[in-house]
Design a protein around this motif. Sequence first.
Motif, PDB file in Angstrom:
ATOM      1  N   ILE A 142     -47.092  13.494   1.512  1.00 54.20           N
ATOM      2  CA  ILE A 142     -46.481  14.473   2.419  1.00 54.20           C
ATOM      3  C   ILE A 142     -47.433  15.662   2.461  1.00 54.20           C
ATOM      4  O   ILE A 142     -47.933  16.094   1.415  1.00 54.20           O
ATOM      5  CB  ILE A 142     -45.083  14.928   1.917  1.00 54.20           C
ATOM      6  CG1 ILE A 142     -44.082  13.765   1.974  1.00 54.20           C
ATOM      7  CG2 ILE A 142     -44.561  16.102   2.746  1.00 54.20           C
ATOM      8  CD1 ILE A 142     -42.641  14.150   1.634  1.00 54.20           C
ATOM      9  N   ASP A 143     -47.669  16.168   3.665  1.00 51.55           N
ATOM     10  CA  ASP A 143     -48.594  17.294   3.847  1.00 51.55           C
ATOM     11  C   ASP A 143     -48.346  18.414   2.859  1.00 51.55           C
ATOM     12  O   ASP A 143     -47.211  18.876   2.713  1.00 51.55           O
ATOM     13  CB  ASP A 143     -48.424  17.877   5.271  1.00 51.55           C
ATOM     14  CG  ASP A 143     -49.391  17.202   6.223  1.00 51.55           C
ATOM     15  OD1 ASP A 143     -50.230  16.424   5.743  1.00 51.55           O
ATOM     16  OD2 ASP A 143     -49.270  17.461   7.435  1.00 51.55           O
ATOM     17  N   GLY A 144     -49.392  18.840   2.195  1.00 51.60           N
ATOM     18  CA  GLY A 144     -49.295  20.006   1.318  1.00 51.60           C
ATOM     19  C   GLY A 144     -48.748  19.701  -0.071  1.00 51.60           C
ATOM     20  O   GLY A 144     -48.623  20.606  -0.897  1.00 51.60           O
ATOM     21  N   VAL A 145     -48.401  18.430  -0.350  1.00 50.74           N
ATOM     22  CA  VAL A 145     -47.849  18.090  -1.667  1.00 50.74           C
ATOM     23  C   VAL A 145     -48.899  17.303  -2.468  1.00 50.74           C
ATOM     24  O   VAL A 145     -49.437  16.302  -1.963  1.00 50.74           O
ATOM     25  CB  VAL A 145     -46.551  17.258  -1.529  1.00 50.74           C
ATOM     26  CG1 VAL A 145     -45.977  16.925  -2.900  1.00 50.74           C
ATOM     27  CG2 VAL A 145     -45.521  17.988  -0.672  1.00 50.74           C
ATOM     28  N   ALA A 146     -49.176  17.770  -3.697  1.00 51.78           N
ATOM     29  CA  ALA A 146     -50.216  17.131  -4.526  1.00 51.78           C
ATOM     30  C   ALA A 146     -49.910  15.641  -4.697  1.00 51.78           C
ATOM     31  O   ALA A 146     -48.771  15.263  -4.984  1.00 51.78           O
ATOM     32  CB  ALA A 146     -50.272  17.818  -5.882  1.00 51.78           C
ATOM     33  N   TYR A 147     -50.936  14.812  -4.539  1.00 56.62           N
ATOM     34  CA  TYR A 147     -50.724  13.362  -4.481  1.00 56.62           C
ATOM     35  C   TYR A 147     -51.717  12.626  -5.376  1.00 56.62           C
ATOM     36  O   TYR A 147     -52.900  12.971  -5.435  1.00 56.62           O
ATOM     37  CB  TYR A 147     -50.896  12.915  -3.021  1.00 56.62           C
ATOM     38  CG  TYR A 147     -50.493  11.488  -2.780  1.00 56.62           C
ATOM     39  CD1 TYR A 147     -49.143  11.138  -2.736  1.00 56.62           C
ATOM     40  CD2 TYR A 147     -51.440  10.488  -2.592  1.00 56.62           C
ATOM     41  CE1 TYR A 147     -48.755   9.825  -2.518  1.00 56.62           C
ATOM     42  CE2 TYR A 147     -51.065   9.170  -2.374  1.00 56.62           C
ATOM     43  CZ  TYR A 147     -49.717   8.842  -2.335  1.00 56.62           C
ATOM     44  OH  TYR A 147     -49.334   7.540  -2.126  1.00 56.62           O
TER      45      TYR A 147
ATOM     46  N   SER B  23     -40.768  20.827   7.086  1.00 55.65           N
ATOM     47  CA  SER B  23     -41.827  20.625   6.082  1.00 55.65           C
ATOM     48  C   SER B  23     -41.307  20.995   4.692  1.00 55.65           C
ATOM     49  O   SER B  23     -40.275  21.675   4.565  1.00 55.65           O
ATOM     50  CB  SER B  23     -43.045  21.472   6.432  1.00 55.65           C
ATOM     51  OG  SER B  23     -42.739  22.843   6.220  1.00 55.65           O
ATOM     52  N   VAL B  24     -42.042  20.583   3.684  1.00 57.46           N
ATOM     53  CA  VAL B  24     -41.657  20.938   2.309  1.00 57.46           C
ATOM     54  C   VAL B  24     -41.746  22.458   2.127  1.00 57.46           C
ATOM     55  O   VAL B  24     -40.886  23.069   1.491  1.00 57.46           O
ATOM     56  CB  VAL B  24     -42.544  20.177   1.298  1.00 57.46           C
ATOM     57  CG1 VAL B  24     -42.361  20.714  -0.113  1.00 57.46           C
ATOM     58  CG2 VAL B  24     -42.235  18.687   1.339  1.00 57.46           C
TER      59      VAL B  24
ATOM     60  N   PHE C  79     -46.511  11.043  -6.161  1.00 54.53           N
ATOM     61  CA  PHE C  79     -46.855  12.465  -6.204  1.00 54.53           C
ATOM     62  C   PHE C  79     -47.453  12.808  -7.572  1.00 54.53           C
ATOM     63  O   PHE C  79     -47.008  12.293  -8.600  1.00 54.53           O
ATOM     64  CB  PHE C  79     -45.622  13.332  -5.914  1.00 54.53           C
ATOM     65  CG  PHE C  79     -45.111  13.150  -4.510  1.00 54.53           C
ATOM     66  CD1 PHE C  79     -45.937  13.401  -3.419  1.00 54.53           C
ATOM     67  CD2 PHE C  79     -43.824  12.688  -4.270  1.00 54.53           C
ATOM     68  CE1 PHE C  79     -45.494  13.211  -2.117  1.00 54.53           C
ATOM     69  CE2 PHE C  79     -43.369  12.491  -2.979  1.00 54.53           C
ATOM     70  CZ  PHE C  79     -44.204  12.751  -1.901  1.00 54.53           C
ATOM     71  N   LEU C  80     -48.448  13.693  -7.519  1.00 52.97           N
ATOM     72  CA  LEU C  80     -49.084  14.140  -8.760  1.00 52.97           C
ATOM     73  C   LEU C  80     -48.101  15.067  -9.464  1.00 52.97           C
ATOM     74  O   LEU C  80     -47.692  16.089  -8.890  1.00 52.97           O
ATOM     75  CB  LEU C  80     -50.350  14.911  -8.375  1.00 52.97           C
ATOM     76  CG  LEU C  80     -51.435  15.093  -9.417  1.00 52.97           C
ATOM     77  CD1 LEU C  80     -51.931  13.752  -9.925  1.00 52.97           C
ATOM     78  CD2 LEU C  80     -52.599  15.872  -8.804  1.00 52.97           C
ATOM     79  N   ASN C  81     -47.697  14.712 -10.658  1.00 54.52           N
ATOM     80  CA  ASN C  81     -46.673  15.539 -11.320  1.00 54.52           C
ATOM     81  C   ASN C  81     -46.817  15.509 -12.822  1.00 54.52           C
ATOM     82  O   ASN C  81     -47.388  14.575 -13.391  1.00 54.52           O
ATOM     83  CB  ASN C  81     -45.276  15.055 -10.921  1.00 54.52           C
ATOM     84  CG  ASN C  81     -44.925  13.705 -11.545  1.00 54.52           C
ATOM     85  OD1 ASN C  81     -44.392  13.625 -12.652  1.00 54.52           O
ATOM     86  ND2 ASN C  81     -45.250  12.618 -10.845  1.00 54.52           N
ATOM     87  N   GLU C  82     -46.319  16.539 -13.454  1.00 55.16           N
ATOM     88  CA  GLU C  82     -46.321  16.636 -14.912  1.00 55.16           C
ATOM     89  C   GLU C  82     -44.857  16.561 -15.343  1.00 55.16           C
ATOM     90  O   GLU C  82     -44.091  17.497 -15.086  1.00 55.16           O
ATOM     91  CB  GLU C  82     -46.935  17.991 -15.294  1.00 55.16           C
ATOM     92  CG  GLU C  82     -47.229  18.221 -16.764  1.00 55.16           C
ATOM     93  CD  GLU C  82     -48.400  17.376 -17.261  1.00 55.16           C
ATOM     94  OE1 GLU C  82     -48.241  16.806 -18.335  1.00 55.16           O
ATOM     95  OE2 GLU C  82     -49.432  17.304 -16.554  1.00 55.16           O
TER      96      GLU C  82
END
Length: 434
Positions: free
Chosen positions: A316-321, A83-84, A328-331
Amino acid sequence: MRHFAIVGSGPAGFYTAEALEKAYGDGARVDILDRFPVPYGLIRFGVAPDHQSLKAVSKRYDKVAESPGVDFIGNVTVGRDVSVDELLEFYDAVILAIGAPHDRKLGIPGEDLPGVIGSAEFVGWYNGHPEFADLDPPLDGSHAAVIGNGNVALDCARILSKTRAEFEGSDIVGHALEALDKSAIRTITILGRRGPHQIAMTPKELGELGHLEAALPIVDLRDFPPREADEALEPGQRKSVTILREFADLRANKRTTMVFDFFAKPIAIEGEGRAEHIVVERTELDDKGGARGTGETYEVPASLIISCIGYSTPPIDGVAYDKRGGKFLNERGKIGDRLYAVGWARRGPTGTIGTNRPDGYEVADQIAADMPPGSSSDRPGAEGLKALLEGRGVMPTDYDDWRKIEATEVARARPGSPREKFVRVEHWLETLGR
Ligand SMILES: Cc1cc2nc3c(=O)[nH]c(=O)nc-3n(C[C@H](O)[C@H](O)[C@H](O)COP(=O)(O)OP(=O)(O)OC[C@H]3O[C@@H](n4cnc5c(N)ncnc54)[C@H](O)[C@@H]3O)c2cc1C
């Protein structure tokens, strides 16, 4: 010492590894993980097999993989084998570079009928992606349609219309070459919801269509705005539109025709037990440059329909989407504490191979700002990961394994091809004696 895990060995993963190596020198170890024992992502499984010069970019990635601070760890699927969160225990930073391998859905009735396939499947089939080796696209009908007005649509239409001789020098897989050689398709309609000025096709890829041995591109000049309007386009787009206009002057009697159908929005796919035609609504441009339906409908016959309307990154489980953006939700590449995204998993499926370079460098800069070169931690890196994988019965492969697979593929190449790709995971592992 710092330990970094990059998940995904496509262009974005490799450019990020290159940038991290430059930033940290021997103060870091970079592991590039991939679900397959073969690296390079869409360079192997996406870029068209008849565009070998583009695929040569992998030589640059080879150099990165061969450098002492970088390791390739293949045959490990993140999210399944590890997992991540587990990776974050072993590594100082985890960079997700998993691309956007899923086809976006058309969202219209009939899209699940046999004969309707996504471009990731079709492109994967002719490029030897193991998940699509058994796709067997229906090539027995005389009409096919390609939905979309980008370069992937052009790739699909071109591959469908080339003769066997035109694949000389390509690395198209044997099963696709044989099937395409027997194809009955004689008309390929390329459907775009908007007009010639709105295409996302580049001049080189469009230009190729004008020089095919057995296929002729066809446009209807009534779809084009007055020629003076081209002046307002940015130069690359103007060139593409000029090439499209020139297709109207081509005269030849060829086996296959490729018809550009602009202002054409698919609204349903119909057929008895399999796709037979697409119901299309005529559109016009609205004030904001979008497509507005006019209510006029017609049918485009097609027993093979390839949708080329974009891709998404699987969550992916547990990763902001970001569900809407399919990534993936990212800045600016940062997803959360010590977790980053690059490439298509960060930006969505746009841009060229080269676009991933500044992207990877920018994220490496962010990481260097968050944990400056020279700093260290006692995380175990690959040692911890490999112990965990062993306990789970997962057998990772390395870069030397890839070189063995590559050498075997080159040795098996049929005449006129640089290699004959293995199309099954078992065959890769067999080559390695596993
Ligand atoms: C059909 C097609 C044709 C293209 N042709 C061109 C072209 O001619 N010229 C051009 O400039 N650009 C082209 N592109 C665009 C180019 O391929 C992309 O810009 C680039 O590949 C994106 O890089 P990436 O590293 O983000 O993703 P990818 O190349 O998709 O790499 C992602 C990697 O992540 C791995 N992975 C995925 N999930 C996991 C997981 N859970 N665990 C471990 N590993 C995982 C995959 O196996 C893959 O190796 C094309 C794209 C497509 C789809």
